[in-house]
Enzyme design. Structure first.
Site, PDB file in Angstrom:
ATOM      1  N   HIS A 184      -0.217   4.996  -8.333  1.00  0.00           N
ATOM      2  CA  HIS A 184      -0.565   5.890  -9.447  1.00  0.00           C
ATOM      3  C   HIS A 184       0.373   5.695 -10.629  1.00  0.00           C
ATOM      4  CE1 HIS A 184      -2.571   9.356 -11.179  1.00  0.00           C
ATOM      5  NE2 HIS A 184      -1.406   9.933 -11.410  1.00  0.00           N
TER       6      HIS A 184
ATOM      7  N   ARG B 112       0.837  -1.205   0.000  1.00  0.00           N
ATOM      8  CA  ARG B 112       0.000   0.000   0.000  1.00  0.00           C
ATOM      9  C   ARG B 112       0.871   1.254   0.000  1.00  0.00           C
ATOM     10  NH1 ARG B 112      -4.635   0.968   4.583  1.00  0.00           N
ATOM     11  NH2 ARG B 112      -2.835   1.272   5.957  1.00  0.00           N
TER      12      ARG B 112
ATOM     13  N   TYR C  24      -2.546   9.392 -14.709  1.00  0.00           N
ATOM     14  CA  TYR C  24      -3.363  10.134 -15.659  1.00  0.00           C
ATOM     15  C   TYR C  24      -3.682  11.503 -15.076  1.00  0.00           C
ATOM     16  CZ  TYR C  24      -7.532  11.152 -18.481  1.00  0.00           C
ATOM     17  OH  TYR C  24      -8.449  11.731 -19.313  1.00  0.00           O
TER      18      TYR C  24
ATOM     19  N   GLY D   5      -3.420   4.093  -0.770  1.00  0.00           N
ATOM     20  CA  GLY D   5      -4.713   3.539  -0.393  1.00  0.00           C
ATOM     21  C   GLY D   5      -5.881   3.979  -1.258  1.00  0.00           C
ATOM     22  N   HIS D   6      -5.598   4.669  -2.369  1.00  0.00           N
ATOM     23  CA  HIS D   6      -6.678   5.157  -3.219  1.00  0.00           C
ATOM     24  C   HIS D   6      -7.148   4.129  -4.241  1.00  0.00           C
ATOM     25  CE1 HIS D   6      -7.510   9.451  -2.378  1.00  0.00           C
ATOM     26  NE2 HIS D   6      -6.301   9.436  -1.836  1.00  0.00           N
ATOM     27  N   ASP D   7      -6.602   2.934  -4.210  1.00  0.00           N
ATOM     28  CA  ASP D   7      -7.099   1.923  -5.138  1.00  0.00           C
ATOM     29  C   ASP D   7      -8.580   1.685  -4.851  1.00  0.00           C
ATOM     30  OD1 ASP D   7      -6.035   0.845  -2.685  1.00  0.00           O
ATOM     31  OD2 ASP D   7      -6.379  -1.154  -3.463  1.00  0.00           O
TER      32      ASP D   7
ATOM     33  N   TYR E  84      -8.310   2.892 -12.546  1.00  0.00           N
ATOM     34  CA  TYR E  84      -9.702   2.871 -12.087  1.00  0.00           C
ATOM     35  C   TYR E  84     -10.086   1.413 -11.809  1.00  0.00           C
ATOM     36  CZ  TYR E  84     -10.254   7.659 -13.945  1.00  0.00           C
ATOM     37  OH  TYR E  84     -10.141   9.002 -14.213  1.00  0.00           O
TER      38      TYR E  84
ATOM     39  N   SER F 141      -5.081  -3.075  -2.025  1.00  0.00           N
ATOM     40  CA  SER F 141      -3.817  -2.950  -1.302  1.00  0.00           C
ATOM     41  C   SER F 141      -3.957  -3.179   0.202  1.00  0.00           C
ATOM     42  CB  SER F 141      -3.200  -1.567  -1.545  1.00  0.00           C
ATOM     43  OG  SER F 141      -4.036  -0.546  -1.015  1.00  0.00           O
TER      44      SER F 141
END
Length: 533
Positions: free
Chosen positions: A181, A107, A187, A110-112, A473, A117
């Site tokens: 990212h 991780r 992106y 943690g934005h997955d 995404y 993660s």
């Protein structure tokens, strides 16, 4: 009631079994003892280990959970968390995870979107990278070394603090972690000018399955290619990336304007799709759609929010928009000039005048339950198609759509230059976004189903064979890998959608560098089965 009690008992029993079976190896050594054994005396790992017995365990776990769907009491928790403070802690984690047969989740921010993660259905622990976030910017060489635990906001701030004419093409959310990212492509709103984040990465440091620290030269071009867009967590633990920072003007221009159906949204969007992928490369013009109450009656209407970043002054931007998108009716007062660093705050909906130090905050502005999906559009949508989309959105009410235009640099880079294949031929990418604030499986299923309904409705308007998707995404609806005997076949289902013709090259590299499939998750790159070798 009996069924509920039985389910609770079985969950408790399974957790007990997991805790017991995963706590020690055949020789009786626990994983914590293993970690301590493989820790360097000069960089002890003891301060980086958190177990459920530690009072800080819950806060460490929850601090980097960005999707509240995976922060409920029923969510399976890791056996421990290693918050690496040094490269040797990463090496020890790999060695001990292999020895103890534990899945290791990596991780960075943690934005997955699917919590990959920090969630698993099998015994696991988290290797959390947030302490490894050093950033070293060299303006003279126009490069920077960025550790994987840094956030995009920290990257932007450090670049902007050194130079007001440099930036970096990456995402618009400042709390996103660099590791995930960049690993998925990266992106952002300068991609029509400079491409993706991975198109501007020139080196990396990675620890492989054998615990070796490698750079681009020692890992070789194949592995370097794979970790710049193919999902770094399938191949090793990326410690840092070396990026090429890019030139930006001292002054850029932004705007955010909103129009509804009563203000000719259909005409504006129809015209937008003709010009947004072909317009000046210095301009990125995103449009987001949501459902709001109509001001002309008691019904609902579609609202379009057009948000722009232009690498130039407002006079030139206004002339471009009024020539190419006159339906919008943009006026000078809607255009705001600012520094590029300030524009990052604008795009994240901070109020004007917010100090740029806000980019150093690791706390998201909003935390919610969410579901995301993606699509690619390769042909303009006819007017009646747009009208049917508005009607469906009003019926469903909740999901939002965002159109992100392509063209420019993206159309110039070959599809196999990086694992990310979605280049020429795509007019724009769609993000489906649904947020909600209710806990529980019932609410999650309801909102996820609404998102799927809109996604299914969009089928005639998006890419086919395959219906492509964007790795950053992350969407488990596309397929889940159980990492068993059918791993390659399961992986191919989602892999072709994310990577198209690049998928098998990624599998070939994976099979070479991690033949035992140690670095795995629910949507990782699989290895070739023996019958494919």
């Amino acid at each position: 009631m009996t069924s509920l009690l039985l389910s609770s008992f079985l969950l408790f029993l399974s957790l007990c079994i997991i805790s017991t079976s995963a706590s020690s190896s055949p020789d009786g050594e626990t994983i914590i003892e293993c970690l301590l054994t493989h820790s360097q005396s000069s960089n002890p790992i003891s301060n980086a280990i958190y177990t459920p017995k530690n009072t800080s365990y819950s806060s460490v776990l929850q601090t980097y959970i960005r999707n509240l769907r995976f922060n409920e009491s029923t969510t399976r928790k890791p056996l421990l968390i290693v918050t690496a403070l040094h490269e040797s802690h990463v090496q020890a984690s790999i060695i001990c995870a292999r020895k103890h047969g534990l899945q290791m989740k990596i991780r960075s921010g943690g934005h997955d979107y699917e919590g990959i993660s920090y969630v698993s259905i099998v015994p696991f622990f988290i290797l959390d990278m947030f302490n490894l976030r050093k950033i070293e910017v060299d303006v003279v060489s126009e490069t920077a070394w960025v550790e994987a635990g840094a956030t995009l906001g920290e990257v932007y701030y450090n670049i902007g603090n050194k130079s007001n004419i440099h930036g970096f093409p990456a995402g618009v959310c400042p709390t996103v972690g660099v590791g995930g990212h960049f690993g998925g492509g990266g992106y952002g709103n300068m991609m029509r000018k400079y491409g993706l984040s991975v198109d501007n990465i020139i080196d990396a440091k990675l620890i492989d399955v054998n615990g070796r620290l490698l750079d681009r030269k020692s890992m070789g071009e194949d592995l370097f290619w794979a970790i710049t867009g193919g999902g770094g967590a399938s191949y090793g633990v990326v410690i840092a990336y070396k990026i090429k920072i890019v030139r930006v003007p001292e002054i850029v221009t932004v705007f955010r304007v909103q129009r509804t159906q009563e203000q000719n949204v259909t005409d504006i969007v129809y015209q937008w799709q003709q010009i947004a992928p072909k317009i000046d490369d210095d301009l990125f013009l995103r449009v987001t759609f949501d459902v709001i109450n109509s001001t002309q009656g008691s019904g609902k209407t579609i609202r379009a929010t057009l948000r722009a970043l232009f690498l130039g002054d407002s006079t030139k931007l206004l002339s471009i928009i009024n020539a190419k998108l006159p339906q919008l009716g943009l006026i000078q007062s809607e255009c705001i000039e600012m520094s590029w660093l300030e524009s990052v705050l604008f795009w994240t909906d901070f109020s004007l005048g917010t100090p740029t130090t806000a980019l150093l905050s690791r706390t998201p502005q909003v935390l919610t339950h969410l579901k995301r999906k993606s699509d690619y559009v390769q042909e303009p949508i006819p007017r009646n198609g747009l009208e049917s989309i508005w009607k469906k959105m009003i019926e469903l009410q909740v999901p939002q759509l965002t159109f992100n235009p392509y063209g420019g640099k993206m159309a110039e880079i070959p599809a196999d230059a990086k694992p990310f294949p979605h280049r020429a031929g795509n007019l724009w990418k769609i993000q489906y976004a649904t947020n909600w604030n209710e806990d529980g499986t019932e609410a999650a299923n309801r909102y996820i189903n609404l998102t799927r309904q809109l996604y299914n409705f969009m089928t005639p308007f998006v890419s086919k064979n395959p219906r492509a998707a964007f790795l950053n995404y992350r969407d488990l609806d596309l397929g889940i890998n159980h990492n068993g005997k059918r791993s390659y076949l399961e992986g191919r289902v989602y892999g072709i959608k994310y990577f198209k013709d690049n998928f098998n090259r990624l599998v070939k590299i994976k099979t070479k560098v991690d033949p035992g499939n140690f670095f795995r998750n629910e949507q990782s790159i699989p290895t070739f089965p023996y019958w494919k070798n």
